[in-house]
Design a protein around this motif. Structure first.
Motif, short mmCIF file in Angstrom:
data_model
loop_
_atom_site.label_atom_id
_atom_site.label_comp_id
_atom_site.label_asym_id
_atom_site.label_seq_id
_atom_site.Cartn_x
_atom_site.Cartn_y
_atom_site.Cartn_z
N ARG A 126 0.83 -1.20 0.00
CA ARG A 126 0.00 0.00 0.00
C ARG A 126 0.86 1.26 0.00
N VAL A 127 0.32 2.32 -0.56
CA VAL A 127 0.89 3.65 -0.40
C VAL A 127 -0.09 4.44 0.46
N ARG A 128 0.43 5.06 1.53
CA ARG A 128 -0.41 5.81 2.46
C ARG A 128 -0.17 7.31 2.24
N TYR A 129 -1.26 8.05 2.24
CA TYR A 129 -1.22 9.47 1.92
C TYR A 129 -1.72 10.33 3.07
N ALA A 130 -1.21 11.56 3.12
CA ALA A 130 -1.74 12.59 4.01
C ALA A 130 -2.03 13.81 3.14
N ASP A 131 -3.31 14.19 3.04
CA ASP A 131 -3.72 15.29 2.15
C ASP A 131 -3.21 15.06 0.72
N ASP A 132 -3.36 13.83 0.24
CA ASP A 132 -3.00 13.44 -1.13
C ASP A 132 -1.50 13.44 -1.41
N LEU A 133 -0.69 13.59 -0.38
CA LEU A 133 0.76 13.55 -0.55
C LEU A 133 1.26 12.19 -0.07
N PRO A 134 1.94 11.41 -0.92
CA PRO A 134 2.41 10.08 -0.49
C PRO A 134 3.45 10.21 0.61
N VAL A 135 3.24 9.47 1.69
CA VAL A 135 4.10 9.56 2.86
C VAL A 135 4.86 8.26 3.09
N VAL A 136 4.19 7.13 2.88
CA VAL A 136 4.83 5.85 3.20
C VAL A 136 4.39 4.76 2.23
N PHE A 137 5.34 3.93 1.83
CA PHE A 137 5.08 2.72 1.06
C PHE A 137 5.32 1.54 2.00
N GLU A 138 4.32 0.67 2.13
CA GLU A 138 4.45 -0.41 3.10
C GLU A 138 4.00 -1.74 2.53
N ILE A 139 4.65 -2.80 3.05
CA ILE A 139 4.28 -4.18 2.74
C ILE A 139 3.87 -4.83 4.05
N THR A 140 2.63 -5.27 4.11
CA THR A 140 2.05 -5.79 5.35
C THR A 140 1.66 -7.25 5.20
N ALA A 141 1.95 -8.06 6.21
CA ALA A 141 1.53 -9.46 6.24
C ALA A 141 0.69 -9.69 7.49
#
Length: 232
Positions: A126-141
């Motif tokens: 997933r890519v997580r956004y704050a006010d449409d600005l990408p903040v973090v790319f994460e891989i979750t299991a």
């Protein structure tokens, strides 16, 4: 029982935390460490590689492996979701799901989540956004048995809230933070230049009964996010 390389990882990390190995100290060779722990060099190398990825050790070409010369590690108390953090700061959180798969766990996921290799996890990027600005790319299991009755949207958009709403009590998390340069994939998703500095966070989250329910590897844009550490 945890895989051998995880046990070796934990043992070396504990020795470093106790200052038995100090910043700048050179570790014995992989051959000597493998003999000490009575494992193959491949298994030993997995443990060392994980410690390097976490920023605890550093490899110097032609010289060996050393305790990292610049490492700050603080225990962060509590477990808070990205959505809660962003919302509390008056910003609008959002998520873009890159992939969502039902797969067998890899060796790291098996160890950190304490599950069997023939079980299943939901692994999502997933890519997580704050006010449409990408903040973090994460891989979750996440172990499938925990979330098999939940909708995909409940997992990808507000996972912690879904757990809480269904009676799960979220407790502690164990986090490791280090600095690294963004690879091509991370740079693409975070809309930054390849090689730009990012903060790498590895986190395992637990329920109140001590059962791990989530293993996450995240890459944060350093200039868009900061971690606040408070000692009590």
């Amino acid at each position: 029982m945890l895989p051998a390389y995880i046990r070796i990882h934990d043992h070396i990390k504990k020795e470093i935390d106790k200052s038995l190995w100090k910043i700048g100290d050179r570790l014995p060779s992989e051959r000597d460490l493998a003999d000490q722990f009575k494992v193959s060099r491949m298994t030993l190398r997995q443990a060392i590689t994980l410690l390097v990825d976490e920023g605890i050790l550093e490899r110097r070409i032609g010289s060996g492996t050393y305790v990292a010369s610049s490492r700050v590690q603080e225990k962060m108390t509590g477990t808070t979701s990205f959505t809660q953090i962003v919302s509390s700061q008056g910003k609008i959180p959002s998520t873009k799901v890159i992939s969502y798969q039902r797969v067998h766990p890899n060796e790291q996921e098996t160890g950190f989540l304490n599950i069997k290799p023939n079980s299943y996890v939901i692994r999502m990027k997933r890519v997580r956004y704050a006010d449409d600005l990408p903040v973090v790319f994460e891989i979750t299991a996440i172990p499938e048995r925990i979330i098999k009755n939940f909708k995909k949207e409940d997992i990808t958009e507000h996972f912690f809230q879904t757990l809480t709403d269904n009676g799960f009590v979220i407790d502690k998390s164990q986090q490791t933070i280090s600095a690294r340069n963004a690879d091509e994939q991370t740079a693409h998703f975070l809309e930054i230049s390849k090689g730009q500095a990012v903060l790498s966070l590895t986190q395992v989250s637990y329920f109140e009964d001590g059962i791990p329910f989530e293993y996450v590897r995240s890459q944060y844009v350093g200039e868009r996010f900061e971690f606040y550490l408070e000692n009590k």
